[in-house]
Design a protein around this motif. Structure first.
Motif, PDB file in Angstrom:
ATOM      1  N   ARG A 169       0.839  -1.204   0.000  1.00  0.00           N
ATOM      2  CA  ARG A 169       0.000   0.000   0.000  1.00  0.00           C
ATOM      3  C   ARG A 169       0.871   1.250   0.000  1.00  0.00           C
ATOM      4  NH1 ARG A 169      -2.920  -1.289   3.887  1.00  0.00           N
ATOM      5  NH2 ARG A 169      -1.820  -0.250   5.578  1.00  0.00           N
ATOM      6  N   ALA A 170       1.998   1.228   0.723  1.00  0.00           N
ATOM      7  CA  ALA A 170       2.899   2.380   0.783  1.00  0.00           C
ATOM      8  C   ALA A 170       3.491   2.687  -0.587  1.00  0.00           C
ATOM      9  CB  ALA A 170       4.010   2.128   1.801  1.00  0.00           C
ATOM     10  N   LEU A 171       3.830   1.656  -1.358  1.00  0.00           N
ATOM     11  CA  LEU A 171       4.357   1.875  -2.709  1.00  0.00           C
ATOM     12  C   LEU A 171       3.358   2.641  -3.560  1.00  0.00           C
ATOM     13  CD1 LEU A 171       5.971  -1.584  -3.635  1.00  0.00           C
ATOM     14  CD2 LEU A 171       7.120   0.460  -2.770  1.00  0.00           C
ATOM     15  N   VAL A 172       2.103   2.219  -3.491  1.00  0.00           N
ATOM     16  CA  VAL A 172       1.065   2.863  -4.306  1.00  0.00           C
ATOM     17  C   VAL A 172       0.722   4.242  -3.749  1.00  0.00           C
ATOM     18  CG1 VAL A 172      -1.302   2.665  -5.165  1.00  0.00           C
ATOM     19  CG2 VAL A 172       0.150   0.623  -5.008  1.00  0.00           C
ATOM     20  N   SER A 173       0.653   4.343  -2.438  1.00  0.00           N
ATOM     21  CA  SER A 173       0.314   5.621  -1.804  1.00  0.00           C
ATOM     22  C   SER A 173       1.338   6.697  -2.120  1.00  0.00           C
ATOM     23  CB  SER A 173       0.203   5.430  -0.290  1.00  0.00           C
ATOM     24  OG  SER A 173      -0.127   6.636   0.357  1.00  0.00           O
ATOM     25  N   ALA A 174       2.604   6.306  -2.258  1.00  0.00           N
ATOM     26  CA  ALA A 174       3.682   7.266  -2.515  1.00  0.00           C
ATOM     27  C   ALA A 174       3.549   7.938  -3.881  1.00  0.00           C
ATOM     28  CB  ALA A 174       5.037   6.581  -2.402  1.00  0.00           C
ATOM     29  N   THR A 175       2.712   7.402  -4.763  1.00  0.00           N
ATOM     30  CA  THR A 175       2.490   8.032  -6.074  1.00  0.00           C
ATOM     31  C   THR A 175       1.566   9.238  -5.965  1.00  0.00           C
ATOM     32  OG1 THR A 175       0.521   6.713  -6.644  1.00  0.00           O
ATOM     33  CG2 THR A 175       2.703   5.774  -7.186  1.00  0.00           C
ATOM     34  N   ASN A 176       0.873   9.358  -4.810  1.00  0.00           N
ATOM     35  CA  ASN A 176      -0.088  10.448  -4.587  1.00  0.00           C
ATOM     36  C   ASN A 176      -1.242  10.430  -5.595  1.00  0.00           C
ATOM     37  OD1 ASN A 176       1.259  11.672  -2.338  1.00  0.00           O
ATOM     38  ND2 ASN A 176       2.766  12.497  -3.772  1.00  0.00           N
ATOM     39  N   ASN A 177      -1.553   9.248  -6.085  1.00  0.00           N
ATOM     40  CA  ASN A 177      -2.703   9.089  -6.978  1.00  0.00           C
ATOM     41  C   ASN A 177      -3.811   8.396  -6.195  1.00  0.00           C
ATOM     42  OD1 ASN A 177      -4.563   7.816  -8.935  1.00  0.00           O
ATOM     43  ND2 ASN A 177      -3.115   8.555 -10.478  1.00  0.00           N
ATOM     44  N   ARG A 178      -4.850   9.139  -5.855  1.00  0.00           N
ATOM     45  CA  ARG A 178      -5.903   8.609  -4.985  1.00  0.00           C
ATOM     46  C   ARG A 178      -6.663   7.454  -5.626  1.00  0.00           C
ATOM     47  NH1 ARG A 178      -9.046  14.026  -3.591  1.00  0.00           N
ATOM     48  NH2 ARG A 178      -8.568  14.295  -5.801  1.00  0.00           N
ATOM     49  N   GLN A 179      -6.856   7.495  -6.935  1.00  0.00           N
ATOM     50  CA  GLN A 179      -7.589   6.419  -7.598  1.00  0.00           C
ATOM     51  C   GLN A 179      -6.773   5.129  -7.625  1.00  0.00           C
ATOM     52  OE1 GLN A 179     -10.794   6.891  -8.174  1.00  0.00           O
ATOM     53  NE2 GLN A 179     -10.370   8.931  -7.354  1.00  0.00           N
ATOM     54  N   PHE A 180      -5.465   5.262  -7.802  1.00  0.00           N
ATOM     55  CA  PHE A 180      -4.594   4.089  -7.692  1.00  0.00           C
ATOM     56  C   PHE A 180      -4.771   3.443  -6.322  1.00  0.00           C
ATOM     57  CE2 PHE A 180      -0.854   4.886 -10.860  1.00  0.00           C
ATOM     58  CZ  PHE A 180      -1.761   4.873 -11.901  1.00  0.00           C
ATOM     59  N   LEU A 181      -4.747   4.295  -5.290  1.00  0.00           N
ATOM     60  CA  LEU A 181      -4.809   3.773  -3.926  1.00  0.00           C
ATOM     61  C   LEU A 181      -6.163   3.143  -3.621  1.00  0.00           C
ATOM     62  CD1 LEU A 181      -3.296   3.425  -1.290  1.00  0.00           C
ATOM     63  CD2 LEU A 181      -4.100   5.689  -0.585  1.00  0.00           C
ATOM     64  N   LEU A 182      -7.241   3.739  -4.103  1.00  0.00           N
ATOM     65  CA  LEU A 182      -8.572   3.158  -3.891  1.00  0.00           C
ATOM     66  C   LEU A 182      -8.672   1.780  -4.536  1.00  0.00           C
ATOM     67  CD1 LEU A 182     -10.927   6.245  -4.437  1.00  0.00           C
ATOM     68  CD2 LEU A 182     -10.655   4.942  -2.318  1.00  0.00           C
TER      69      LEU A 182
END
Length: 244
Positions: A141-154
């Motif tokens: 989750r941290a890898l994806v969250s670090a992109t700052n793309n909310r839709q990626f994270l959702l």
């Protein structure tokens, strides 16, 4: 005659039942293919059948349980093709996250992933399966969250939850726990050095190993996982406690 609880109270109780049953499925207190009735759950949870029924219909829509004609409910059996498709989607999403992390400076990448670097490289390793599984989910989750793309994270959060029941079985084995620490550390080092192709290769291999293990999961292993949890003090009593 008792008045019916207000709508907000009914919804809150149904939500508690939903979370309790879902957690029981994730913790293998309720196994894939296991049958149960609304009455049994209502008695265990010490609630009426109404919130139980509402919670079960919500879980049915999400694909965790299914209703059986005139014979109660059943935890949905594993669909291995479905899980493999989710793993494929995870690889696509997390590899894109890695590409974006490689596009920023090494210093910014280190700042974004400082907590993960400390946990997987410097802190005392965990040995219990469930805490490691949760930490593994947090790493990805941290890898994806670090992109700052909310839709990626959702999207990634949804994928993680759907795969949790499979992925947590991986961490009932000591060798898988050790491998996870080594692989996460290697992925982070490649990212910090901005070796993008290496990071992509390591991440893809890491996820693919879990994907390859999916079809090896048997009912026997599920029973073993359940026994492990029971010897750790996690019993069906947790179902009832969760709704208090």
């Amino acid at each position: 005659m008792h008045n019916a609880p207000p709508a907000a109270g009914r919804e809150a109780l149904a939500a508690k039942v939903y979370q309790a049953v879902k957690q029981a499925i994730f913790d293998f207190q309720l196994l894939p293919g296991e049958r149960f009735s609304e009455n049994e759950l209502a008695q265990q949870l010490q609630v009426s059948r109404t919130p139980v029924r509402q919670a079960l219909f919500n879980l049915e829509r999400e694909g965790y349980v299914e209703v059986l004609f005139r014979s109660g409910w059943q935890v949905k059996a594993f669909d291995f093709d479905y899980f493999e498709e989710l793993y494929d989607l995870r690889i696509v999403l997390e590899c894109e996250a890695v590409r974006r992390l490689c596009a920023i400076s090494s210093a910014d990448c280190r700042i974004a992933l400082t907590a993960e670097q400390y946990f997987w490289s410097e802190s005392a390793p965990l040995t219990q399966g469930k805490p490691v599984a949760l930490a593994d989910e947090a790493f990805h989750r941290a890898l994806v969250s670090a992109t700052n793309n909310r839709q990626f994270l959702l999207l990634h959060t949804e994928l993680t939850e759907k795969l949790s029941i499979i992925r947590r079985l991986d961490f009932t084995r000591d060798d898988r726990i050790q491998a996870t620490y080594q692989q996460h550390h290697a992925i982070l080092q490649a990212l910090f050095a901005q070796r993008c192709e290496q990071a992509l290769r390591l991440l893809t291999l890491h996820i693919s190993e879990s994907k390859a293990a999916v079809r090896k999961i048997t009912l026997h292993r599920l029973h073993q996982a359940r026994l492990t949890l029971q010897t750790s003090g996690i019993q069906k009593e947790a179902l009832r406690t969760a709704t208090r």
